[in-house]
Design a protein around this motif. Structure first.
Motif, PDB file in Angstrom:
ATOM      1  N   ILE A 162      59.055 -14.184  60.565  1.00  9.40           N
ATOM      2  CA  ILE A 162      58.113 -14.545  59.393  1.00  9.40           C
ATOM      3  C   ILE A 162      58.291 -13.469  58.265  1.00  9.40           C
ATOM      4  CG2 ILE A 162      56.019 -15.384  58.485  1.00  9.40           C
ATOM      5  CD1 ILE A 162      55.186 -16.010  61.456  1.00  9.40           C
ATOM      6  N   PHE A 163      58.385 -14.206  57.176  1.00  5.00           N
ATOM      7  CA  PHE A 163      58.486 -13.046  56.094  1.00  5.00           C
ATOM      8  C   PHE A 163      57.920 -13.594  54.761  1.00  5.00           C
ATOM      9  CE2 PHE A 163      60.800 -11.480  52.335  1.00  5.00           C
ATOM     10  CZ  PHE A 163      61.721 -10.431  52.691  1.00  5.00           C
ATOM     11  N   VAL A 164      56.960 -12.432  54.489  1.00  5.85           N
ATOM     12  CA  VAL A 164      56.075 -12.798  53.413  1.00  5.85           C
ATOM     13  C   VAL A 164      56.618 -12.217  52.218  1.00  5.85           C
ATOM     14  CG1 VAL A 164      53.722 -12.228  52.277  1.00  5.85           C
ATOM     15  CG2 VAL A 164      53.867 -13.295  54.643  1.00  5.85           C
ATOM     16  N   THR A 165      56.701 -13.112  51.006  1.00  7.84           N
ATOM     17  CA  THR A 165      57.243 -12.465  49.776  1.00  7.84           C
ATOM     18  C   THR A 165      56.389 -13.333  48.571  1.00  7.84           C
ATOM     19  OG1 THR A 165      59.302 -12.434  48.586  1.00  7.84           O
ATOM     20  CG2 THR A 165      59.217 -14.170  49.861  1.00  7.84           C
ATOM     21  N   HIS A 166      56.547 -12.724  47.451  1.00  5.19           N
ATOM     22  CA  HIS A 166      56.046 -13.646  46.184  1.00  5.19           C
ATOM     23  C   HIS A 166      57.372 -13.859  45.358  1.00  5.19           C
ATOM     24  CE1 HIS A 166      56.193  -9.459  44.925  1.00  5.19           C
ATOM     25  NE2 HIS A 166      56.626  -9.600  43.627  1.00  5.19           N
ATOM     26  N   ASP A 167      58.531 -13.151  45.792  1.00  9.69           N
ATOM     27  CA  ASP A 167      59.783 -13.481  45.084  1.00  9.69           C
ATOM     28  C   ASP A 167      60.581 -14.494  45.454  1.00  9.69           C
ATOM     29  OD1 ASP A 167      62.759 -12.770  44.433  1.00  9.69           O
ATOM     30  OD2 ASP A 167      61.973 -10.823  43.783  1.00  9.69           O
ATOM     31  N   GLN A 168      60.660 -15.498  44.605  1.00  8.99           N
ATOM     32  CA  GLN A 168      61.550 -16.912  44.984  1.00  8.99           C
ATOM     33  C   GLN A 168      62.796 -16.548  45.244  1.00  8.99           C
ATOM     34  OE1 GLN A 168      63.034 -19.060  41.416  1.00  8.99           O
ATOM     35  NE2 GLN A 168      61.096 -18.254  40.556  1.00  8.99           N
ATOM     36  N   GLU A 169      63.570 -15.504  44.779  1.00  4.17           N
ATOM     37  CA  GLU A 169      65.095 -15.360  44.988  1.00  4.17           C
ATOM     38  C   GLU A 169      65.042 -14.744  46.390  1.00  4.17           C
ATOM     39  OE1 GLU A 169      68.331 -12.169  43.689  1.00  4.17           O
ATOM     40  OE2 GLU A 169      67.329 -13.550  42.174  1.00  4.17           O
TER      41      GLU A 169
END
Length: 350
Positions: free
Chosen positions: A188-195
């Motif tokens: 599971i990888f949390v990010t706010h970066d769509q790319e």
């Protein structure tokens, strides 16, 4: 590796709902990205899976074991934090060994696992250095090695690339993805970066206001977003407000666009900026809206053209920065036609 199941997961802080009724499964060996703006509940959800936050309701399963109320060290999850959380007084090898010592892994086996973990992230030669002697990318690799040394059932990453510069972010995300695939890690990888989400994940869960708005592959979310929020958070979108009348979408400014099978309750039409094609004259085979070029922004590989229709509607077109794109020949104030296919339109309802 193990499957992860979240069942009606909820977290309440007083009157504030941080996570509301999140339910979905993550397959063994799959990488799922939690994507969303700050405060959407993605990190809280991750920390509930890790055991650092206790759910208000719902269940968390790893494999065939419910772990909802288990302590973090009883779940066999490996966590990489946003700020790495390395111990400054410990060497690289000692940092990697920390989780193994807490689990009372025998010394001989510890040495083997430390060596294997550092080999995986290509830091064996730096084992005796301290965090202050490492670059940001190297510190990130140490944090990854520490999480992998315990041989976790589930690999958890909380915005692990946000402190790296743009070029290094791309390099490290490719390394993480390659490592995850090689080891078959359920991740599971949390990010706010769509790319980052689109480039790394098998599936992306877009979150907003504590809820999963949509979960699917990158192309599913981009091409068939469930609502305007997903459409605008994954890429950019031109939105036209209006209503459907006899199979035509009539914008609030009066433009009429024929959409086959348009639902009568649709009140918003979306079109991606890269699906707009600009022409000096209307194209009869496509929808054509007269526009004026209000501004242009040079973005390197693309040129962003900001447009205003005759009826005052603002639009954005993205055109490739090539000699034949035509963007270089248009000037502010020019009258053009924004052309697009009806099959590239998306309709949404409130």
């Amino acid at each position: 590796m193990a499957q992860v199941s979240l069942r009606n997961l909820r977290k309440q802080y007083g009157a504030t709902t941080a996570v509301a009724d999140v339910s979905f499964d993550i397959a063994e060996g799959e990488l799922v990205a939690f994507l969303g703006p700050s405060g959407c509940g993605k990190t809280t959800t991750l920390r509930m899976v890790a055991g650092f936050v206790e759910p208000s309701d719902g269940e968390i399963w790893i494999g065939n074991t419910e772990v909802t109320r288990l302590a973090p060290d009883k779940r066999n999850t490996g966590m990489v934090f946003q700020r790495y959380a390395l111990f400054p007084h410990m060497t690289v090898a000692q940092n990697v060994a920390f989780g193994l010592e807490m689990r009372r892994v025998p010394k001989a086996e510890r040495a083997t696992r430390i060596r294997e973990a550092l080999d995986m992230v290509r830091l064996t030669s730096l084992a005796e250095r301290y965090p202050r002697q490492l670059s940001g990318g190297q510190q990130q690799r140490v944090a990854i090695a520490r999480a992998l040394a315990i041989r976790p059932d589930v690999f958890l990453l909380d915005e692990p690339l946000s402190n790296l510069d743009a070029k290094l972010r791309v390099e490290v995300r490719e390394e993480i993805r390659a490592l995850q695939q090689r080891l078959g890690l359920t991740t599971i990888f949390v990010t706010h970066d769509q790319e980052e989400a689109l480039a790394m994940a098998d599936r992306v869960a877009v979150m907003h206001d504590g809820r999963v708005q949509q979960i699917g592959s990158a192309d599913e979310l981009y091409e068939r977003p469930a609502n305007p929020f997903v459409a605008s958070f994954l890429g950019r979108m031109n939105f036209l407000a209006g209503h459907v009348d006899n199979g035509q979408f009539v914008t609030a400014n009066g433009e009429k666009i024929t959409i086959n099978g348009a639902a009568s309750h649709a009140n918003t039409l979306g079109i991606r900026p890269e699906r707009l094609r600009l022409a000096a004259a209307p194209e009869h085979s496509e929808v054509s809206i007269p526009v004026r070029l209000a501004d242009r922004v040079y973005l390197g590989a693309t040129v962003e053209l900001r447009l205003t229709s005759e009826r005052g509607q603002s639009l954005v077109a993205l055109v490739p920065n090539t000699a034949h794109a035509g963007a270089g020949g248009w000037s502010q104030g020019d009258t053009l036609h924004a052309c697009f296919r009806t099959e590239d339109c998306l309709l949404f309802s409130a």
